[in-house]
Scaffold this motif. Structure first.
Motif, mmCIF file in Angstrom:
data_model
loop_
_atom_site.group_PDB
_atom_site.id
_atom_site.type_symbol
_atom_site.label_atom_id
_atom_site.label_comp_id
_atom_site.label_asym_id
_atom_site.label_seq_id
_atom_site.Cartn_x
_atom_site.Cartn_y
_atom_site.Cartn_z
ATOM 1 N N GLU A 95 0.835 -1.216 0.000
ATOM 2 C CA GLU A 95 0.000 0.000 0.000
ATOM 3 C C GLU A 95 0.858 1.250 0.000
ATOM 4 O OE1 GLU A 95 -3.828 -1.880 2.400
ATOM 5 O OE2 GLU A 95 -2.258 -0.856 3.533
ATOM 6 N N PHE A 96 1.916 1.257 0.792
ATOM 7 C CA PHE A 96 2.810 2.416 0.838
ATOM 8 C C PHE A 96 3.515 2.612 -0.501
ATOM 9 C CE2 PHE A 96 7.061 4.164 1.415
ATOM 10 C CZ PHE A 96 6.729 5.422 1.895
ATOM 11 N N LEU A 97 4.110 1.537 -1.026
ATOM 12 C CA LEU A 97 4.850 1.655 -2.283
ATOM 13 C C LEU A 97 3.956 2.056 -3.444
ATOM 14 C CD1 LEU A 97 7.294 -1.389 -2.094
ATOM 15 C CD2 LEU A 97 7.799 1.028 -1.629
ATOM 16 N N SER A 98 2.722 1.613 -3.432
ATOM 17 C CA SER A 98 1.793 1.989 -4.495
ATOM 18 C C SER A 98 1.751 3.504 -4.663
ATOM 19 C CB SER A 98 0.396 1.439 -4.192
ATOM 20 O OG SER A 98 -0.529 1.886 -5.163
ATOM 21 N N GLY A 99 1.511 4.208 -3.593
ATOM 22 C CA GLY A 99 1.451 5.675 -3.661
ATOM 23 C C GLY A 99 2.810 6.308 -3.879
ATOM 24 N N TRP A 100 3.827 5.793 -3.207
ATOM 25 C CA TRP A 100 5.163 6.374 -3.311
ATOM 26 C C TRP A 100 5.719 6.230 -4.717
ATOM 27 C CZ3 TRP A 100 10.514 4.388 -1.964
ATOM 28 C CH2 TRP A 100 11.396 5.454 -1.719
ATOM 29 N N PHE A 101 5.328 5.169 -5.398
ATOM 30 C CA PHE A 101 5.802 4.921 -6.753
ATOM 31 C C PHE A 101 4.960 5.599 -7.823
ATOM 32 C CE2 PHE A 101 8.029 0.579 -5.850
ATOM 33 C CZ PHE A 101 9.006 1.226 -5.120
ATOM 34 N N GLU A 145 -4.919 6.532 2.046
ATOM 35 C CA GLU A 145 -6.371 6.369 2.125
ATOM 36 C C GLU A 145 -6.784 5.522 3.320
ATOM 37 O OE1 GLU A 145 -7.407 4.766 -1.696
ATOM 38 O OE2 GLU A 145 -6.857 6.625 -2.726
ATOM 39 N N ARG A 146 -5.990 4.542 3.662
ATOM 40 C CA ARG A 146 -6.331 3.655 4.775
ATOM 41 C C ARG A 146 -5.909 4.218 6.131
ATOM 42 N NH1 ARG A 146 -5.607 -2.591 4.396
ATOM 43 N NH2 ARG A 146 -7.738 -2.351 3.733
ATOM 44 N N TYR A 147 -4.712 4.810 6.204
ATOM 45 C CA TYR A 147 -4.154 5.214 7.490
ATOM 46 C C TYR A 147 -4.089 6.729 7.685
ATOM 47 C CZ TYR A 147 -2.916 0.336 7.425
ATOM 48 O OH TYR A 147 -2.979 -1.024 7.331
ATOM 49 N N GLY A 148 -4.267 7.484 6.624
ATOM 50 C CA GLY A 148 -4.300 8.940 6.731
ATOM 51 C C GLY A 148 -2.959 9.619 6.839
ATOM 52 N N SER A 149 -1.915 8.890 7.112
ATOM 53 C CA SER A 149 -0.594 9.485 7.258
ATOM 54 C C SER A 149 0.416 8.605 6.546
ATOM 55 C CB SER A 149 -0.218 9.601 8.737
ATOM 56 O OG SER A 149 1.126 9.990 8.865
ATOM 57 N N VAL A 150 1.418 9.233 6.003
ATOM 58 C CA VAL A 150 2.481 8.462 5.380
ATOM 59 C C VAL A 150 3.802 8.662 6.123
ATOM 60 C CG1 VAL A 150 1.450 8.301 3.098
ATOM 61 C CG2 VAL A 150 2.894 10.252 3.657
ATOM 62 N N CYS A 151 3.734 9.161 7.353
ATOM 63 C CA CYS A 151 4.927 9.318 8.169
ATOM 64 C C CYS A 151 5.403 7.939 8.603
ATOM 65 C CB CYS A 151 4.644 10.186 9.385
ATOM 66 S SG CYS A 151 6.092 10.339 10.447
ATOM 67 N N MET A 152 6.590 7.565 8.195
ATOM 68 C CA MET A 152 7.112 6.240 8.492
ATOM 69 C C MET A 152 7.953 6.205 9.766
ATOM 70 S SD MET A 152 6.090 3.969 6.318
ATOM 71 C CE MET A 152 4.484 4.707 6.385
ATOM 72 N N HIS A 153 8.236 7.367 10.343
ATOM 73 C CA HIS A 153 9.060 7.391 11.557
ATOM 74 C C HIS A 153 8.342 6.754 12.744
ATOM 75 C CE1 HIS A 153 12.476 9.594 10.040
ATOM 76 N NE2 HIS A 153 11.624 10.314 9.342
ATOM 77 N N GLU A 154 7.092 7.061 12.918
ATOM 78 C CA GLU A 154 6.359 6.554 14.085
ATOM 79 C C GLU A 154 6.317 5.028 14.156
ATOM 80 O OE1 GLU A 154 1.913 6.717 15.969
ATOM 81 O OE2 GLU A 154 2.621 8.464 14.868
ATOM 82 N N PRO A 155 5.918 4.328 13.092
ATOM 83 C CA PRO A 155 5.867 2.867 13.210
ATOM 84 C C PRO A 155 7.245 2.215 13.375
ATOM 85 C CG PRO A 155 5.209 3.553 11.004
ATOM 86 C CD PRO A 155 5.364 4.794 11.828
#
Length: 128
Positions: free
Chosen positions: A54-60, A68-78
């Protein structure tokens, strides 16, 4: 004429990005050199494989599924609970290299992703 200039399109769209995410975690699961980052994940890699897809789909350049699912694309928190240094970054990049090999990514895709992938992986470092 169809435009095929984003990594998403060059990898074959949804199916290609999904295959890349699966190949990435398969590489992590089998490569002894990736044991440190593999230990950061649970036994079942399916949920995280879906999140990476899901992340790569948008990033690419494709549909922004993660947003759309999580509302944030900040990868630092997880990633903050894990000690991520240069060795872990390099393990991640090794798994991605193997995944790109497995899906038969073209040199064009590799060239487009080389610097952004390194920057992404390096930005997640939280220790020296």
């Amino acid at each position: 004429m169809e435009r095929r200039d984003t990594p998403y399109e060059l990898l074959g769209g949804d199916a290609g990005v999904r295959a890349l995410a699966a190949a990435f975690y398969a590489a992590m699961d089998r490569l002894p050199e990736a044991a440190t980052i593999r230990a950061m994940h649970g036994a079942n890699l399916e949920p995280i494989t879906t999140k990476l897809y899901e992340f790569l789909s948008g990033w690419f350049g494709g549909p922004r599924l993660y947003f759309e699912r999580y509302g944030s694309v900040c990868m630092h928190e997880p990633h903050s609970p894990y000690a991520i240094g240069a060795a872990e970054r390099d393990q991640w990049l090794l798994c991605m290299k193997h995944a790109l090999d497995e899906v038969g990514a073209s040199e064009e895709v590799r060239a487009l992703l080389r610097v952004p992938m390194y920057r992404f992986a390096d930005a997640l470092r939280n220790r020296a």
